[in-house]
Design a protein around this motif. Structure first.
Motif, PDB file in Angstrom:
ATOM      1  N   GLY A 426       0.785  -1.224   0.000  1.00 42.66           N
ATOM      2  CA  GLY A 426       0.000   0.000   0.000  1.00 42.66           C
ATOM      3  C   GLY A 426       0.817   1.273   0.000  1.00 42.66           C
ATOM      4  N   ASN A 427       2.050   1.233   0.558  1.00 49.71           N
ATOM      5  CA  ASN A 427       2.841   2.462   0.610  1.00 49.71           C
ATOM      6  C   ASN A 427       4.039   2.447  -0.334  1.00 49.71           C
ATOM      7  OD1 ASN A 427       4.799   0.862   1.890  1.00 49.71           O
ATOM      8  ND2 ASN A 427       4.303   1.639   3.941  1.00 49.71           N
ATOM      9  N   GLY A 428       4.086   1.479  -1.241  1.00 51.90           N
ATOM     10  CA  GLY A 428       5.135   1.442  -2.252  1.00 51.90           C
ATOM     11  C   GLY A 428       6.427   0.789  -1.820  1.00 51.90           C
ATOM     12  N   GLY A 429       6.461   0.212  -0.608  1.00 50.54           N
ATOM     13  CA  GLY A 429       7.713  -0.348  -0.103  1.00 50.54           C
ATOM     14  C   GLY A 429       7.714  -1.850   0.054  1.00 50.54           C
ATOM     15  N   ASP A 430       6.922  -2.562  -0.748  1.00 51.98           N
ATOM     16  CA  ASP A 430       6.824  -4.012  -0.623  1.00 51.98           C
ATOM     17  C   ASP A 430       8.004  -4.691  -1.316  1.00 51.98           C
ATOM     18  OD1 ASP A 430       5.828  -6.498   0.044  1.00 51.98           O
ATOM     19  OD2 ASP A 430       4.489  -6.605  -1.702  1.00 51.98           O
ATOM     20  N   PHE A 431       9.205  -4.451  -0.756  1.00 53.30           N
ATOM     21  CA  PHE A 431      10.441  -5.029  -1.281  1.00 53.30           C
ATOM     22  C   PHE A 431      11.252  -5.579  -0.116  1.00 53.30           C
ATOM     23  CE2 PHE A 431       9.139  -1.995  -4.486  1.00 53.30           C
ATOM     24  CZ  PHE A 431       9.395  -2.656  -5.686  1.00 53.30           C
ATOM     25  N   ASP A 432      12.094  -6.555  -0.432  1.00 47.65           N
ATOM     26  CA  ASP A 432      12.850  -7.216   0.623  1.00 47.65           C
ATOM     27  C   ASP A 432      14.077  -6.415   1.050  1.00 47.65           C
ATOM     28  OD1 ASP A 432      13.270  -9.579   2.318  1.00 47.65           O
ATOM     29  OD2 ASP A 432      15.085  -9.833   1.104  1.00 47.65           O
ATOM     30  N   ARG A 433      14.727  -5.741   0.107  1.00 46.72           N
ATOM     31  CA  ARG A 433      15.977  -5.062   0.412  1.00 46.72           C
ATOM     32  C   ARG A 433      16.050  -3.751  -0.365  1.00 46.72           C
ATOM     33  NH1 ARG A 433      20.491 -10.022   0.315  1.00 46.72           N
ATOM     34  NH2 ARG A 433      19.182 -11.548   1.418  1.00 46.72           N
ATOM     35  N   ALA A 434      17.036  -2.911   0.012  1.00 45.48           N
ATOM     36  CA  ALA A 434      17.237  -1.641  -0.681  1.00 45.48           C
ATOM     37  C   ALA A 434      18.723  -1.315  -0.713  1.00 45.48           C
ATOM     38  CB  ALA A 434      16.459  -0.518  -0.006  1.00 45.48           C
ATOM     39  N   SER A 435      19.081  -0.461  -1.661  1.00 50.41           N
ATOM     40  CA  SER A 435      20.480  -0.082  -1.838  1.00 50.41           C
ATOM     41  C   SER A 435      20.544   1.302  -2.467  1.00 50.41           C
ATOM     42  CB  SER A 435      21.187  -1.116  -2.728  1.00 50.41           C
ATOM     43  OG  SER A 435      22.578  -0.850  -2.799  1.00 50.41           O
ATOM     44  N   ASP A 436      21.773   1.794  -2.660  1.00 56.82           N
ATOM     45  CA  ASP A 436      22.073   3.012  -3.410  1.00 56.82           C
ATOM     46  C   ASP A 436      21.302   4.236  -2.922  1.00 56.82           C
ATOM     47  OD1 ASP A 436      23.652   1.314  -4.870  1.00 56.82           O
ATOM     48  OD2 ASP A 436      22.291   1.186  -6.562  1.00 56.82           O
ATOM     49  N   PRO A 437      21.349   4.571  -1.632  1.00 59.18           N
ATOM     50  CA  PRO A 437      20.626   5.756  -1.147  1.00 59.18           C
ATOM     51  C   PRO A 437      21.237   7.042  -1.710  1.00 59.18           C
ATOM     52  CG  PRO A 437      22.093   4.909   0.546  1.00 59.18           C
ATOM     53  CD  PRO A 437      22.125   3.907  -0.565  1.00 59.18           C
ATOM     54  N   TRP A 438      20.370   7.991  -2.046  1.00 58.00           N
ATOM     55  CA  TRP A 438      20.819   9.294  -2.561  1.00 58.00           C
ATOM     56  C   TRP A 438      19.828  10.344  -2.082  1.00 58.00           C
ATOM     57  CZ3 TRP A 438      25.311   8.888  -5.512  1.00 58.00           C
ATOM     58  CH2 TRP A 438      25.824  10.083  -6.039  1.00 58.00           C
ATOM     59  N   VAL A 439      20.289  11.554  -1.795  1.00 53.13           N
ATOM     60  CA  VAL A 439      19.411  12.592  -1.242  1.00 53.13           C
ATOM     61  C   VAL A 439      19.795  13.943  -1.817  1.00 53.13           C
ATOM     62  CG1 VAL A 439      20.861  12.987   0.794  1.00 53.13           C
ATOM     63  CG2 VAL A 439      18.415  13.493   0.911  1.00 53.13           C
ATOM     64  N   THR A 440      18.796  14.845  -1.926  1.00 54.81           N
ATOM     65  CA  THR A 440      19.028  16.173  -2.486  1.00 54.81           C
ATOM     66  C   THR A 440      18.014  17.150  -1.899  1.00 54.81           C
ATOM     67  OG1 THR A 440      19.261  17.395  -4.574  1.00 54.81           O
ATOM     68  CG2 THR A 440      17.490  15.784  -4.470  1.00 54.81           C
ATOM     69  N   PHE A 441      18.360  18.438  -1.890  1.00 51.91           N
ATOM     70  CA  PHE A 441      17.454  19.505  -1.490  1.00 51.91           C
ATOM     71  C   PHE A 441      17.133  20.380  -2.692  1.00 51.91           C
ATOM     72  CE2 PHE A 441      18.532  19.088   3.096  1.00 51.91           C
ATOM     73  CZ  PHE A 441      17.271  19.312   3.644  1.00 51.91           C
ATOM     74  N   GLY A 442      15.883  20.802  -2.815  1.00 53.92           N
ATOM     75  CA  GLY A 442      15.512  21.818  -3.775  1.00 53.92           C
ATOM     76  C   GLY A 442      15.724  23.203  -3.204  1.00 53.92           C
ATOM     77  N   PRO A 443      15.642  24.234  -4.050  1.00 51.85           N
ATOM     78  CA  PRO A 443      15.900  25.599  -3.574  1.00 51.85           C
ATOM     79  C   PRO A 443      14.856  26.109  -2.587  1.00 51.85           C
ATOM     80  CG  PRO A 443      15.066  25.625  -5.830  1.00 51.85           C
ATOM     81  CD  PRO A 443      15.333  24.192  -5.488  1.00 51.85           C
ATOM     82  N   ASP A 444      13.706  25.452  -2.508  1.00 52.20           N
ATOM     83  CA  ASP A 444      12.664  25.855  -1.553  1.00 52.20           C
ATOM     84  C   ASP A 444      12.748  25.104  -0.236  1.00 52.20           C
ATOM     85  OD1 ASP A 444      11.949  23.364  -2.477  1.00 52.20           O
ATOM     86  OD2 ASP A 444       9.854  23.859  -2.856  1.00 52.20           O
ATOM     87  N   GLY A 445      13.790  24.275  -0.064  1.00 52.90           N
ATOM     88  CA  GLY A 445      13.953  23.508   1.161  1.00 52.90           C
ATOM     89  C   GLY A 445      13.270  22.164   1.164  1.00 52.90           C
TER      90      GLY A 445
END
Length: 852
Positions: A426-445
């Protein structure tokens, strides 16, 4: 506002005998104590005084300090001494900041600022108590047992000794949001009072600058900085000046001018800096300008900053510049030669059995971090990393750390990218594992993070892979459900995504990745939102290099003129060998269309291994790093063996000054060419200074089972002359998770905040198999730091000077059969470690070789 007078009392060391907690009273006594002015570098030397052999005299005992305010801090020394032969020997307890200097190994570790600099009581095991009024804070002297001030000398149980070299300290900046006032100090009592909340309302901004704790530290050019306290009726603030004339004028007016009545001179020399040229405002080589800005209000307050960007932002808010020359430079600060490091990760929050087994789950291991800094509030940092790495691919989940005080403390939570972290259908996370995290900010925070979410073994029936994204509007405290940009079955594998928000237009966010085919090869893929995440355009093929080729390590980046680039490494099959090349594609219209690939350089990596055991190191053989800077500048770094004739990888750098149309011939950035260097990351400050972080093995000289590894930051204003800073190490990489190679991450992160680099990285924890790795954030100001000699290492000739020159530009090596085979082996092994079912582009359709 802050008003903490430092009362310096006469020193009174007194040795007393107290009750022992053990059957045998320990015969060790406190021999000497040392602290830097800011308390980050401290040590205590214990000395056996009775000629007794007591192997159990220290383990389990406590060091207890009581401050003048009555606060008690206790440290239990966790283990016995390594030998029964203790008579006359010394034991060293050093702070984390002392360890970071890499001088000698401390026998035990204490927190930074454990010793109260302004005076207190130090008690060892109830058997030896020393009461003292203050510790020397000039960075040179320590307090000896007899009360005298002597040159500091740290000595450990192994019989090694070293002096802490004279070094600058950090002047830390704080903000009181309620008062809208700034304050700076390098003094441990101030830092303790503000960080502890005893004086509420103050938080670190994460910015600051360097200073000398004494006039001697400045080599005869240092000027004392006077510190005045302005009472509440006139601002409830502080005023600092490095000008002796200005300090004298303010002191005169206190006595003569009613407008100055009540102002107090708290310190004639709170710290020391250099003065700029009075006419031009220029600073001497080796120092950086500090700007002073007045808020032009009745509640007078000043801000002091080394960042030109912060200066300009304050001027735009109505602040008035004060100082010398056209830029109004008030002071000239030395570069810092110590790094402030904070652990961002913590224990795993995931329940046992939440992820399907099939490999070794390294519970508590945090690896492969990435970082973003909020452009609207530089105190707000978000870091992401893999939590609980599996040996056979990905992790049980991805952890998100958010800091709202400049990186001093971190709030941790998991976005539901996997079932372990709360993911469901239901929340899009029906997976067993995850990898390759990446993060960013937009100019509005607004913050965005992306992930590779997977279930099942790559290219095996029933497996799935997806590129998913999540959004946060509150600085990382809460996150939206995961949204899939693409979901594939066993015929494809999506890998190595990166997400970048357009720094000038909050509507646009870009994600790029490689989509590998089970039949061989794999194009670069791309998706974007043009409405701030309300909708995402369908994922599309950005570039297909052909059935016997593929892209890997795609990273979107935006130049200062708004051009979008996607950077990647291309792997081609040439005469049966894998041949890597670095390329970029340019888009003038925010990702609507792209031009053809532009080649940066041939990549010639041979990969990194333990030189003693041959154990594989999971490195960045097939990955690079790209950064954009002012004036359309770009920089790319990667592993390359061209500088050693194909023997070992160094760190190559190529630059572009026209938005990626043309690129310079690569130069070597890593200082020591005699050891392998790997996993580089590049960033460019607003003033154009380059930063390159990387691991290397220069400390691995003792040929013992450990793999001593350091993490470095090299900085340069021109790409030719560099200074380096040790960020971490030496640490034993051999205990890192074994994910088809020793693994702390395929990449690290390097943020920029004003005039400061902010590395975000993972290291191994020596000997701690229950907590093999952790993620840290560091803060590095100035143009770089003097080198230090690593633990157990003999300095190479290249370490003899504070600065070093990058190697001359180096064209690609002429590739003979032997070198072609080594590069092919390295590329093949790197891909198969990451994607066990990968079919090499050089042999499309063939069965995948076994994982090494």
């Amino acid at each position: 506002m802050l008003h903490v007078p430092r009362t310096v009392l006469a020193l009174a060391f007194a040795a007393l005998t107290g009750p022992a907690a053990f059957a045998q009273v320990p015969s060790f006594a406190i021999d000497a104590a040392f602290s830097s002015a800011d308390g980050t570098v401290q040590f205590v030397v214990l000395r056996e005084t009775q000629g007794a052999d007591q192997q159990h005299a220290v383990g389990g005992r406590t060091l207890r300090v009581t401050t003048r305010q009555g606060a008690v801090r206790t440290l239990t020394l966790p283990r016995d001494l390594p030998s029964a032969a203790t008579a006359g020997r010394r034991v060293l307890v050093g702070s984390r900041g002392f360890r970071a200097l890499g001088l000698i190994a401390a026998d035990y570790e204490m927190p930074d600022r454990f010793l109260p600099v302004e005076g207190g009581t130090l008690d060892f095991a109830g058997a030896d108590v020393l009461d003292y009024a203050s510790l020397p804070t000039d960075g040179v002297l320590a307090r000896a047992r007899d009360g005298s001030a002597v040159p500091n000398l740290a000595a450990n149980f192994a019989g090694r000794s070293a002096q802490v070299p004279p070094r600058a300290v950090g002047v830390v900046e704080y903000l009181h949001a309620g008062l809208d006032h700034y304050f700076v100090s390098p003094l441990a009592p101030d830092l303790d009072a503000l960080d502890s909340g005893r004086l509420p309302g103050w938080t670190r901004t994460g910015l600051g600058f360097g200073a000398w704790p004494s006039a001697a530290g400045g080599g005869g050019h240092a000027s004392p900085v006077c510190r005045f306290y302005i009472p509440p009726q006139k601002g409830d603030s502080h005023f600092f000046s490095a000008s002796p004339a200005e300090c004298a004028e303010v002191a005169r007016r206190i006595d003569e001018d009613p407008a100055y009545a009540g102002i107090v001179l708290e310190a004639a020399s709170a710290f020391h800096v250099a003065l700029p040229d009075a006419a031009s405002g220029a600073c001497a080589p080796g120092t950086v300008p500090v700007y002073r800005l007045w808020n032009a209000r009745a509640d007078a307050n000043h801000r002091y900053t080394t960042s030109r960007a912060v200066r300009d932002a304050m001027l735009a808010q109505g602040f008035v510049p004060e100082g010398y020359g056209p830029a109004s430079v008030a002071m000239c600060a030395p570069p810092l030669d110590a790094v402030s490091v904070v652990r961002a990760s913590a224990a795993s929050p995931y329940p046992a059995g939440c992820s399907v087994s099939g490999g070794v789950a390294y519970v508590g291991a945090e690896v492969e971090p990435h970082l973003a800094i909020n452009p609207r509030d530089p105190r707000n940092l978000i870091g992401v990393w893999q939590q609980d790495r599996w040996s056979n691919g990905a992790a049980r989940g991805l952890m998100t750390g958010a800091s709202f005080d400049g990186g001093r403390t971190w709030e941790r939570r998991s976005v539901p990218f996997t079932r372990c972290s709360g993911g469901t259908a239901g929340n899009g996370g029906d997976f067993d594992r995850a990898s390759d995290p990446w993060v960013t900010f937009g100019p509005d925070g607004t913050a965005w993070q992306s992930a590779l979410s997977v279930t099942g073994t790559t290219f095996v029936a029933g497996s799935r892979s997806a590129i998913t994204v999540s959004r946060s509007a509150d600085g990382g405290r809460t996150w939206s459900d995961a949204r899939a940009l693409i979901v594939d079955d066993e015929n494809f594998f999506n890998d190595k995504e990166a997400i970048t928000a357009d720094p000038a237009d909050a509507r646009y966010v870009y994600v790029a990745w490689d989509r590998l085919r089970r039949s061989g090869g794999g194009p670069a893929y791309f998706a974007r939102t043009t409405d701030g995440g309300a909708t995402w355009e369908p994922a599309r093929e950005l570039h297909d290099p052909g059935p016997a080729s593929q892209a890997i390590g795609t990273i979107p980046v935006v130049t200062s003129d708004g051009t979008l680039l996607v950077f990647f490494m291309r792997l081609d099959a040439v005469d049966g060998r894998n041949v890597p090349t670095l390329q970029v594609m340019r888009s003038p219209d925010k990702g609507a269309t792209f031009g053809p690939p532009v080649t940066i350089a041939a990549a010639q990596p041979v990969g990194a291994r333990d030189p003693d055991t041959g154990a594989s190191i999971r490195d960045a053989t097939i990955l690079g790093s790209i950064a954009a800077g002012p004036a359309n500048q770009l920089a790319v770094v990667w592993q390359d063996a061209r500088f050693s004739g194909g023997v070992r990888d160094g760190i190559a750098l190529s630059r572009s000054f026209d938005g990626g149309l043309t690129w310079s011939v690569p130069v070597r950035v890593n200082r020591d060419p005699l050891v392998a260097a790997f996993v580089p990351t590049v960033a460019i400050r607003d003033d154009g200074v380059l930063g390159v972080s990387y691991f290397d093995l220069r400390s691995n000289t003792l040929h013992v089972p450990s793999l001593e590894t350091d993490y470095w930051l090299a900085q340069s204003a021109d790409g030719a002359t560099w200074r380096e800073t040790r960020l971490a190490g030496p640490f034993d990489l051999s205990i890192a998770p074994n994910a088809n190679g020793l693994f702390v991450g395929d990449y690290m992160a390097l943020g920029v905040r004003g005039g400061q680099f902010v590395p975000f990285f993972a290291t191994a924890n020596d000997g701690d198999l229950g907590n093999r790795t952790d993620v840290h954030v560091a803060f590095v100001d100035g143009p770089g730091d003097a080198p230090v000699v690593a633990k157990g290492a003999v300095a190479h000739a290249a370490n003899a000077a504070d600065t070093y020159a990058a190697s001359a530009p180096a064209a690609a090596l002429v590739v003979d059969e032997a070198l072609a085979a080594r590069i092919d082996d390295a590329v093949r092994a790197a891909m198969q470690r990451r994607v066990p079912g990968w079919r090499t582009p050089a042999m499309p359709g063939a069965a995948a070789p076994p994982v090494p």
